[in-house]
Design an enzyme around this catalytic site. Structure first.
Site, PDB file in Angstrom:
ATOM      1  NE  ARG A 120      -2.669 -17.228  31.168  1.00  0.00           N
ATOM      2  CZ  ARG A 120      -2.540 -16.884  29.890  1.00  0.00           C
ATOM      3  NH1 ARG A 120      -1.423 -16.321  29.469  1.00  0.00           N
ATOM      4  NH2 ARG A 120      -3.507 -17.135  29.034  1.00  0.00           N
TER       5      ARG A 120
ATOM      6  CG  HIS B 158      -8.742 -22.871  35.476  1.00  0.00           C
ATOM      7  ND1 HIS B 158      -9.408 -22.431  36.580  1.00  0.00           N
ATOM      8  CD2 HIS B 158      -7.595 -23.416  35.936  1.00  0.00           C
ATOM      9  CE1 HIS B 158      -8.704 -22.703  37.653  1.00  0.00           C
ATOM     10  NE2 HIS B 158      -7.606 -23.293  37.290  1.00  0.00           N
ATOM     11  CD  GLU B 159      -8.117 -18.218  35.074  1.00  0.00           C
ATOM     12  OE1 GLU B 159      -8.157 -17.373  34.183  1.00  0.00           O
ATOM     13  OE2 GLU B 159      -9.043 -18.414  35.877  1.00  0.00           O
ATOM     14  N   GLY B 160      -6.125 -20.203  30.405  1.00  0.00           N
ATOM     15  CA  GLY B 160      -5.214 -20.483  29.289  1.00  0.00           C
ATOM     16  C   GLY B 160      -4.693 -21.897  29.418  1.00  0.00           C
TER      17      GLY B 160
END
Lengths: 600, 600
Positions: free
Chosen positions: B298, B441-443
């Site tokens: 993140r 992406h990545e949450g």
């Protein structure tokens, strides 16, 4: 997913409930029309858009037009779509019956355009550019030029372009270098390079009529020396039949981020000093003619952006109802079933924002289309003049706001789909790419902001602004439900503040605050546009609140509730953001103006 | 245009002037380092990024990886770039000397990463994913698994992936269906489908180690039953040498909007019931391990977004200085020479906004990187704990804000270029497309907002928040120049209002206001992030104001003036927009929460 291109209820609401389009049929020009004939045209547009335009929208994005050294090739489906459009008579839809037209109101033609834009903006560009070019020729060209080109353009066998931009002259048309030299026979020889000419080369039609801005030798400097020419790809013989090729060459195809199905071209006129052009209207008045075309195009850009936004909204809405993911409180145990993502608050927010943007933008564009009808068909000359002033004032906002918020809506559509939204296996990323053109072409949104700030607000001593205020106040006064009154109550102080800063804003353009005023032009456009869209939402909310008292079907009840909720959203979530702009404008904030080139 | 990937003065400012990175060299771990060794590493990163990564950034966007039925092929340049990265030792850059690492601080490694992200985000993804996977294996895997994979990963002969998402489980990892069955030898058999796995198949390395989330038969429901496995593309023999292919199959390549050079894959594990996997750490603790990777990722996503934003900013800035168009008052006669567009106020605005977004985002990310260093190398245990709490709190903002505003910056870069910006002949549209992945992406940023609102703000009784406030106040107290004091004065009331609404926001999560609270989570994230970036701009402005009193070179004077101006811009133009959010949060506005599915 098999979605209708536009929900018919939405069009009915915009056309017949908010705008009362049926009353147009009382005007002489539309006397033979009725809601039934309007609907029949809409049905035709929907059918052709669905059957002929939509199916190759993704394909045309992937298989861009190519130049094989001889000609520009593209998917066959493009030509069949354009042919179907032409055969249905849409190009001349607005024109007199005697001209082979359908004498349809702009409002209805705009709704038809909505289907094509929602289905396939790239293929739609070809006939739309032809319509725009035909309008200029019809209005300003001599009978000889008209009879040479117009009938063929109206049937679609000839297409048209707007050839304004040059490699070194985009926003600054004063600096075009294309030259025109008058010949003994009254025609001109054109020489110069044009860039980003949409639909500048293709095999969709027998001939392409380029409307070219050029300067006649000896003309005054700057925009006062610009003339407009019709320059055909193929010359015509004395019987107006196709003859040899004119000296117009494709210098190259440009590869765009979106709208990939529309050829974007660099064109060379007169490489061999033999490019024939016909003057349109008078010498040195070309920019004025072109601006008629441009102003229509600006309305079209705004509406197209709204429709591409609408398409992404509809798709992401359907996806959100279908896609199961996660759980909603209080049933959040792993053993509880997953819920469609539309039940998650943040997804609702992203869908509601899209709805507020695109339906607000649509309402604004339809309002503009109605003004076009009023300009042409109101009986009272004064009322026509008023409609003209009002439309002039609204044009920068109609072009810029939907194009900015159409892209934002598509951005949210991608986000609703998550990882899927980022892939070309789903359609929303193409919407986003296609729509990104709209804040740029037909005058960048920066140019729109300057147009509003330095011209339109003050045109004819602020006549348009006065008319606008009166219309807004009249609409606000009509509101009866408490819910909608609360919204009016929320908008009014912003409107009052906007009006109150205008005298000083005008002064600032004439003193040392000019640089700050110009650097902050986008704030003025943003305030103005957001107030307009707030007004449009109050109009929609009021219509919906009244309809709710009569509605019986569950679908209708839901539809009107949705309108009320989107109005609330817009006025509570979007409108307050203009406080920032009002503050900047009030204080002539000089942050941007003061920034020096070397400091970056 | 031949631009440096990052202005070195910018990195020097962020690293040595704002963060005082040199003081890290006083810590035992970095004792052998100095500003000179840091700079030498930066020089290497700049050289490799410029020579090996940047040249094929556009090419790789056009020539996507393809599956030929046997293997995935891509441009040769990708492999030479990745090899050069590996050979320079960057993969193990953070690790101990004994492990073959360089014992470099995270802050410096982040700056190096900046060069690669600015040069070519798609190619950079391959080594970055390897670094992330290697970190998980190094931290949590058994010695046997470590010795099998880690040394090869650190030298780059093996690469890594994160295989979390499944077709029906993206944000909701509780619902993954991939299964793992323990074998007598202690290994597991893995079976399931994974989607959107970046770098999931390629020929850049001898082996690919997938870190796969799966559920062991009989494990608890939901996230508490998730385990993490290392699943190699090729199995290893008893000497840890490559043996036969594991039962992992490429089910298909996914075609993305951007980041086209990075393969995005659908992977099938165990189609033939013979997919070997090694448990990492303990059973059912997999999500915790993966979250270490995820949290690092993140931070990387935020910083990458800032750098793609920075690249677009630099390009549009150079274009604006070069491109002549129009005139600036008072010299607006056609005979006056045209000016570079950077002299137009609205262009200055678009450039200044980009600068404020991307340099603000960079400062925030570097601040986060410094916290990583503090977590690992501060002597005092308590201080390390504090750094951990603070980084946990900042992570959602570091991921989300730069990714949202990186895309906005790239949107403005396109607009500065006008029609050129919309073409693939210029690089800014690719920046915009590449960057659009980062809010997903990545949450997704929606997940980040929920993470902040429902967890991070209150974690350990708000310890992180208390620490944050103290740090902000300490920085504000240091400000001495009147200019910067005025900025502090502008930010403080917003900060106070944010703090004042928190107790009620916490209560709202536990009562009937929960749906509204969740639907408005993005407002909380926006307020929080904007305040953080305002703080970052005050830190930069204060540093610049102090430096201005000592600066002698004209370049430095301009640089620091630019920092002051961008800080002013951010705090006058961007910060006030959070008034809207604060108002919504204060009143638990229920517009979005109340919206019903049927009303859309």
């Amino acid at each position: 997913m098999d979605l209708p291109l536009i929900k018919r209820k939405e069009l009915d609401f915009q056309l017949y409930e908010c705008l009362d389009t049926e009353t147009l049929c009382q005007r002489a020009r539309f006397f033979e029309h009725s809601r039934d004939t309007f609907n029949a045209v809409l049905d035709t547009a929907e059918r052709i858009a669905t059957d002929k335009f939509a199916p190759h929208n993704t394909l045309a994005d992937k298989a861009e037009p190519e130049f094989n050294g001889q000609s520009v090739t593209m998917l066959d489906a493009v030509k069949s779509a354009v042919d179907a459009y032409n055969e249905a008579g849409f190009i001349a839809g607005r024109y007199d019956y005697e001209e082979g037209g359908m004498q349809l109101p702009e409002t209805v033609m705009t709704a038809c355009a909505g289907y094509f834009m929602a289905a396939n903006p790239s293929t739609t560009a070809y006939p739309f550019l032809t319509v725009a070019a035909a309008n200029v020729i019809r209005t300003f060209a001599s009978d000889a030029v008209k009879s040479a080109f117009l009938p063929r353009m109206l049937e679609g066998t000839y297409t048209g372009t707007m050839a304004l931009t040059e490699p070194h002259a985009g926003s600054s048309l004063a600096d075009i270098k294309t030259r025109a030299v008058k010949q003994d026979d009254g025609t001109y020889r054109i020489k110069g390079s044009k860039l980003y000419i949409s639909a500048g080369e293709h095999e969709l039609s027998e001939n392409i009529i380029h409307l070219v801005l050029a300067k006649i030798d000896g003309a005054p400097d700057g925009v006062k020396g610009i003339s407009l020419f019709a320059v055909p790809k193929y010359r015509l013989d004395s019987n107006n039949e196709l003859a040899d090729k004119n000296d117009v060459a494709l210098a190259g195809l440009i590869h765009k981020l979106g709208y990939r199905g529309t050829t974007s071209t660099a064109l060379s006129f007169g490489d061999n000093d033999d490019c024939l052009g016909y003057l349109i209207g008078e010498e040195n008045v070309g920019l004025k003619y072109m601006f008629q075309m441009m102003n229509e195009a600006r309305l079209g850009v705004g509406f197209g952006a709204a429709m591409i936004g609408y398409r992404g909204y509809q798709y992401s809405l359907a996806y959100a109802k279908d896609r199961l993911q996660g759980r909603a409180a209080p049933n959040i145990a792993p053993s509880d079933p997953q819920v469609p993502i539309i039940e998650h608050g943040d997804v609702k927010r992203m869908l509601l924002a899209q709805k507020a943007y695109v339906e607000g933008a649509m309402a604004l564009c339809f309002y503009g289309a109605r003004l076009v009808d009023d300009i042409h068909t109101l009986e009272d000359k004064n009322a026509r003049k008023e409609s003209t002033e009002l439309l002039d004032l609204l044009t920068p906002a109609i072009k810029a706001w939907p194009s900015e918020f159409g892209v934002k809506a598509n951005d949210l559509a991608i986000q609703v789909l998550g990882g899927a939204g980022y892939t070309r296996e789903y359609p929303v990323e193409q919407c986003w790419r296609d729509n990104r053109l709209n804040p740029i072409h037909e005058g960048t949104n920066g140019i729109q902001a300057l147009d509003l700030l330095t011209r339109k607000l003050w045109q004819n001593r602020g006549m348009g602004l006065g008319l606008l205020q009166a219309r807004i106040e009249a609409d606000f006064a009509k509101v009866s439900s408490d819910d909608v009154k609360a919204l009016v109550h929320a908008v009014s102080p912003y409107l009052a503040q906007f009006v109150s800063i205008l005298p000083n804003a005008a002064k600032g353009l004439g003193d040392t605050r000019l640089p700050a005023s110009l650097a902050n032009a986008s704030c003025m456009l943003n305030v103005f546009s957001t107030l307009l869209v707030s007004w449009m939402w109050i109009r929609q909310a009021n219509t919906a609140a009244n309809a709710l008292t009569r509605a019986t079907s569950e679908d209708d009840l839901h539809f009107y509730q949705g309108k009320l909720q989107a109005a609330k959203y817009f006025i509570r979530w979007e409108l307050p953001l203009i406080k920032r702009d009002l503050n900047i404008l009030t204080h002539f904030d000089s942050c941007c103006a003061d920034m020096q080139q070397e400091w970056f």
